[in-house]
Design an enzyme around this catalytic site. Structure first.
Site, PDB file in Angstrom:
ATOM      1  CE  LYS A 268      28.285  18.493 -25.871  1.00 12.64           C
ATOM      2  NZ  LYS A 268      28.207  17.748 -27.149  1.00 12.64           N
TER       3      LYS A 268
ATOM      4  N   GLY B 140      20.936   5.282 -19.618  1.00 11.06           N
ATOM      5  CA  GLY B 140      22.386   5.435 -19.719  1.00 11.06           C
ATOM      6  C   GLY B 140      23.117   5.647 -18.404  1.00 11.06           C
TER       7      GLY B 140
ATOM      8  N   GLY C  43      18.917   8.658 -24.454  1.00 14.19           N
ATOM      9  CA  GLY C  43      18.397   9.515 -25.514  1.00 14.19           C
ATOM     10  C   GLY C  43      16.960   9.168 -25.876  1.00 14.19           C
TER      11      GLY C  43
HETATM   12  C1  3PG Z   1      22.616   4.488 -26.220  1.00 14.75           C
HETATM   13  O1  3PG Z   1      23.498   3.985 -25.538  1.00 14.75           O
HETATM   14  O2  3PG Z   1      22.260   5.669 -26.095  1.00 14.75           O
HETATM   15  C2  3PG Z   1      21.897   3.619 -27.211  1.00 14.75           C
HETATM   16  O3  3PG Z   1      22.426   2.330 -27.232  1.00 14.75           O
HETATM   17  C3  3PG Z   1      21.942   4.249 -28.577  1.00 14.75           C
HETATM   18  O4  3PG Z   1      23.281   4.406 -28.967  1.00 14.75           O
HETATM   19  P1  3PG Z   1      23.699   5.617 -29.910  1.00 14.75           P
HETATM   20  O5  3PG Z   1      23.480   6.867 -29.113  1.00 14.75           O
HETATM   21  O6  3PG Z   1      25.132   5.374 -30.265  1.00 14.75           O
HETATM   22  O7  3PG Z   1      22.792   5.568 -31.117  1.00 14.75           O
END
Ligand code: 3PG
Ligand code: MG
Length: 399
Positions: A206, A356, A380
């Site tokens: 995205k 991630g 994030g």
């Molecule tokens: C992630 O995997 O990005 C972190 O563990 C935070 O999880 P969340 O985006 O569900 O808050």
């Protein structure tokens, strides 16, 4: 950094004290078997946990997993994580069946010095993610009762204003764990004065998720390479047709504007692998980026693009990479991501892989993790750090 860290806490002596550790054990699980498919985040928190165990602390670990809706949901249980954590620590991890209830209480009370407990998923409780300060605070009170001190080692969650991240440190003596310290040290090099050329590679699906970071990075970087699902909105903004590729129509104008302002820093794919379906065995060909057939969708960047991106990366002295270049989970569309990852490892540069999916891709593709300067556990979180945002979890440790 004005934050106290684990060594400060260890220096005070933790033997026999209960130390509440917020970890990010949000690992990917196989949908069918429920097995952990990538344990990178569990391994990343071991230095902190082992140090506490060795120092004789009673270690109470808490984490979220997935996004359950404030109530117990078996598919998001941390039980499998407790098993894996115990294997990696070489000692059993006592698992509490709830987060702050009877099971948690008796598990914590039963801990001997140097033993480790893991509480059930924080997000099984409404208070964890509540926007209401009082509701979050009430849950934080319950959690804080399990510790005499608090360690935040959940870098992947520091961008969340959640009870375990933001409110608990206001209630207990608090320090940053080894992982949080390392992540912040590394990322602050990128926002400070990175050695140049500084090249950033962004992918993932995205544009809307990456817009803020693109805005923040444009003035700082020397080159911004864009691949992954988000490149099609940029290609559209360049005036190309993108067939049935992923497209955020409402972002096209924004992308056009970014391209105009980028001073030529943004590099887009010149060829893509276009398939007739989103499937591992779909018919596919490499086509020029301005020649995607109307009935096809792009699922990877093409070889000419990989070569061009690799050339830019080979000049770099600092590299940040976030987001896969294609659907790397399907072998037919993994070459772009693999090619970029390999180019990064070959560059004579300080390289950071942001969280991630890209971290998981590095491991899934069997690449040598040690050939990257740093693999962040936060997706994030690392992006928000680079955007220059205040991260609630870090701010809470500072005060
Ligand atoms: C992630 O995997 O990005 C972190 O563990 C935070 O999880 P969340 O985006 O569900 O808050
Ligand atoms: Mg996330």
């Amino acid at each position: 950094m004005s934050i106290r860290n684990l060594d400060d806490l260890l220096g005070e002596g933790v033997s026999g004290r209960r130390v509440l550790v917020r970890a990010d054990l949000n690992v990917p699980l196989d949908k069918q078997s429920g097995e952990i498919t990538d344990d990178g985040r569990i391994r990343a928190v071991l230095p902190t946990l082992s140090a506490l165990v060795q120092a004789g602390a009673k270690v109470v670990v808490c984490s979220h997993l997935g996004r359950p809706k404030g109530a117990p949901d078996p598919q998001f249980s941390l039980r499998p994580v407790a098993g894996r954590l115990g294997e990696l620590l070489g000692a059993p991890v006592h698992f509490a069946e709830d987060t702050v209830g009877d099971s948690a209480r008796s598990t914590v009370e039963g801990l001997a010095d140097g033993q480790v407990a893991l509480l059930e998923n924080l997000r099984f409780n409404k208070g964890e993610t509540s926007k209401d300060d009082a509701e979050r605070g009430a849950f934080a009170d319950q959690l804080a009762a399990f510790g005499d001190a608090y360690v935040d080692d959940a870098f992947g969650a520091v961008h969340r204003k959640h009870a375990s991240v933001y409110d608990v440190p206001a209630r207990l003596p608090h320090v940053a764990g080894r992982l949080v310290l390392r992540e912040v040290e590394v990322l602050s090099k990128l926002t400070g004065d990175p050695e140049r050329p500084y090249v950033v590679v962004l992918g993932g699906s995205k544009v809307s998720d990456k817009l803020a970071v693109i805005e923040a990075l444009l003035p700082t970087v020397d080159r911004l390479l864009i691949g992954g699902g988000m490149c099609f909105t940029f290609l559209k903004a360049q005036g190309h047709e993108v067939g049935t590729s992923l497209l955020e129509e409402e972002m096209v104008e924004t992308c056009r504007n970014l391209l105009e302002r980028s001073g030529g820093k943004i590099l887009l794919p010149v060829d893509v692998v276009a398939a007739d379906a989103f499937a591992p065995d779909a018919t596919h060909d490499t086509v020029p980026a301005d020649g995607i057939p109307s009935h096809r969708l792009g699922l990877d960047i093409g070889p000419e693009t990989v070569a061009g991106f690799a050339a830019a990366l080979s000049q770099a002295k600092t590299i940040f990479w976030n987001g896969p270049m294609g659907v790397f989970e399907m072998a037919a569309f993994a070459n772009g991501t693999r090619g970029i990852a390999e180019a990064i490892t070959k560059a004579d540069a300080f390289s950071v892989v942001g969280g991630g999916d890209s971290a998981a891709a590095v491991r899934a593709l069997g690449l040598d993790e040690s050939s990257f300067g740093h693999i962040s556990t936060g997706g994030g979180a690392s992006l928000e750090y680079l955007e220059g945002k205040t991260l609630p979890g870090i701010a809470a440790l500072e005060s």
